[in-house]
Enzyme design. Structure first.
Site, PDB file in Angstrom:
ATOM      1  N   SER A  82     -32.723 -28.549  29.513  1.00  0.00           N
ATOM      2  CA  SER A  82     -33.939 -27.741  29.456  1.00  0.00           C
ATOM      3  C   SER A  82     -34.928 -28.424  28.525  1.00  0.00           C
ATOM      4  CB  SER A  82     -33.637 -26.321  28.955  1.00  0.00           C
ATOM      5  OG  SER A  82     -34.833 -25.597  28.723  1.00  0.00           O
ATOM      6  N   GLU A  83     -35.798 -29.250  29.095  1.00  0.00           N
ATOM      7  CA  GLU A  83     -36.753 -29.987  28.270  1.00  0.00           C
ATOM      8  C   GLU A  83     -37.704 -29.052  27.524  1.00  0.00           C
ATOM      9  OE1 GLU A  83     -34.661 -32.630  30.637  1.00  0.00           O
ATOM     10  OE2 GLU A  83     -35.855 -30.921  31.352  1.00  0.00           O
ATOM     11  N   GLN A 105     -34.320 -37.466  28.158  1.00  0.00           N
ATOM     12  CA  GLN A 105     -33.488 -38.520  28.739  1.00  0.00           C
ATOM     13  C   GLN A 105     -34.288 -39.572  29.513  1.00  0.00           C
ATOM     14  OE1 GLN A 105     -30.108 -37.629  31.669  1.00  0.00           O
ATOM     15  NE2 GLN A 105     -29.112 -37.561  29.667  1.00  0.00           N
ATOM     16  N   PHE A 106     -35.308 -39.154  30.231  1.00  0.00           N
ATOM     17  CA  PHE A 106     -36.264 -40.047  30.891  1.00  0.00           C
ATOM     18  C   PHE A 106     -37.647 -39.431  30.739  1.00  0.00           C
ATOM     19  CE2 PHE A 106     -32.340 -41.166  32.984  1.00  0.00           C
ATOM     20  CZ  PHE A 106     -32.438 -42.526  33.197  1.00  0.00           C
ATOM     21  N   TYR A 109     -38.867 -36.601  32.880  1.00  0.00           N
ATOM     22  CA  TYR A 109     -38.385 -35.231  32.676  1.00  0.00           C
ATOM     23  C   TYR A 109     -39.153 -34.488  31.596  1.00  0.00           C
ATOM     24  CZ  TYR A 109     -34.212 -37.188  35.002  1.00  0.00           C
ATOM     25  OH  TYR A 109     -33.350 -37.806  35.861  1.00  0.00           O
ATOM     26  N   ILE A 110     -40.150 -35.113  31.027  1.00  0.00           N
ATOM     27  CA  ILE A 110     -40.824 -34.521  29.879  1.00  0.00           C
ATOM     28  C   ILE A 110     -41.798 -33.412  30.263  1.00  0.00           C
ATOM     29  CG2 ILE A 110     -42.881 -36.008  29.721  1.00  0.00           C
ATOM     30  CD1 ILE A 110     -42.236 -36.266  26.688  1.00  0.00           C
ATOM     31  N   HIS A 152     -37.331 -41.647  37.666  1.00  0.00           N
ATOM     32  CA  HIS A 152     -36.773 -42.281  36.467  1.00  0.00           C
ATOM     33  C   HIS A 152     -37.589 -43.480  36.004  1.00  0.00           C
ATOM     34  CE1 HIS A 152     -33.373 -40.166  38.330  1.00  0.00           C
ATOM     35  NE2 HIS A 152     -32.887 -40.047  37.108  1.00  0.00           N
TER      36      HIS A 152
END
Length: 360
Positions: A82-83, A105-106, A109-110, A152
């Site tokens: 859960s960003e 993580q990438f 995903y932000i 990604h």
């Protein structure tokens, strides 16, 4: 605030000199980033690391490997996927007095965490009249180089440079990565720290019959094992020159430098290192000297950070320019999976842009 900045400037100068006397070790960027967090956790008990798989597993790229075993599960811990929650919790921890270093993580995903970054982290100091701060450093690998495709491989740095209150940092070498990350963690404002995954592991050995890239020999370097800072907002002239200024950051610094050296161009290559705050003084001095400017970045062209750089150069150096400012960037398309090396600014496109500028 002026007194605080003066104290920081004094300690910065002292520490940079001291760093030259410390032991060094050859590190790639992953190892340098790991070392920065380890050093800061040793020095400051308020530094905590959080994110998906950063604990026992050590992160998907191994940037946090060994840190939980050394510093404990209360200081290096895994989070749910859960960003928004990761960033939101980090903002609260920062306001409470901690210095969280959340990993996304990438960079792709932000986006679920952008509301927390913009509406909360970036505005907290101003909204509270300085009563609360958000000293958080959001680390995230960005850009291509691993054939990760559309989910990604994105480069969203320009989104964050538009936000007052956020600082955006992108290193290009292991030495810079450690010094800049330490400065980011010690900073009292929120920092977005993007790490170019294409040069994470040192020398690039090639994927799917891709040749070893000529600049890969620079991807590992001597890094002090102890504490040192590189100030945010200070660019680095990695190659001096008189005929052309090239502005780049992250992986593109190495690519641009390799093209220049291969073509024998007397170009000055500037590694921005920090996009916000931007070292416009170094840029202005260089362009006024050379009279020409080329901007290289991996992100898409439209509304990319190169557009802001181009506008600033035009505003400040117009009467010194001998040719229009040129940009070599990614394309305005969804990120390709199998064709990412065609998407990257590479020797052919950069070489053509240099030839065009030097011809005018």
């Amino acid at each position: 605030m002026a007194e605080v900045m003066q104290d920081y400037a004094t300690s910065e100068a002292t520490n940079e000199g001291a760093a030259d006397q410390t032991a060094t070790k050859t590190m790639n960027m992953i190892e340098a980033i790991n070392s920065a967090m380890d050093v800061m956790m040793d020095r400051d008990p308020d530094v905590v690391i959080m994110g998906e798989d950063v604990g026992y597993f050590g992160g998907v790229f191994r940037c946090t490997a060994g840190l939980q075993a050394k510093h404990g599960k209360t200081r290096v811990f895994d989070t749910p996927i859960s960003e928004c929650g990761i960033v939101g919790v980090a903002v609260g921890m920062g306001a409470y007095g901690l210095r969280p270093v959340p990993e996304i993580q990438f960079a792709d995903y932000i986006y679920p965490g952008i509301d927390q970054l913009i509406s909360e982290a970036a505005r907290l100091r101003y909204r509270s009249a300085g009563e609360f701060i958000a000293p958080i450093t959001v680390r995230s690998p960005f850009g291509g180089g691993i054939f990760g495709g559309q989910t990604h491989s994105q480069s969203p740095e320009s989104l964050f440079t538009h936000v007052s209150g956020l600082k955006t940092v992108i290193p290009s070498t292991p030495y810079d990565a450690k010094g800049l990350l330490i400065s980011a963690i010690e900073d009292n404002d929120p920092v977005i720290f993007f790490e170019p995954k294409r040069i994470y592991n040192g020398p690039f050995t090639g994927y799917y019959d891709r040749p070893v890239e000529p600049w890969s020999k620079h991807a590992a370097s001597k890094v002090p094992t102890g504490h040192y800072r590189i100030p945010l907002g200070k660019a680095n002239i990695v190659r001096a020159g008189e005929a052309l200024t090239i502005l780049a950051y992250g992986t593109m610094v190495h690519v641009a430098q390799a093209v220049v050296e291969a073509n024998g161009v007397d170009a000055e290559v500037i590694d921005l290192r920090t996009l916000l705050p931007l070292d416009i003084e170094t840029i202005e001095a260089s362009v006024k000297k050379t009279g020409r400017c080329l901007i290289v970045h991996e992100a898409t062209r439209t509304s990319g950070f190169g557009a802001e750089l181009s506008a600033l150069v035009q505003e400040r150096c117009f009467y010194h320019l001998e040719a229009p400012v040129e940009r070599v960037t990614g394309f305005d398309t969804p990120y390709p999976h199998s064709l990412e090396w065609a998407y990257f600014p590479g020797p052919i496109r950069i070489g053509r842009a240099i030839a065009k500028i030097m011809k005018d």
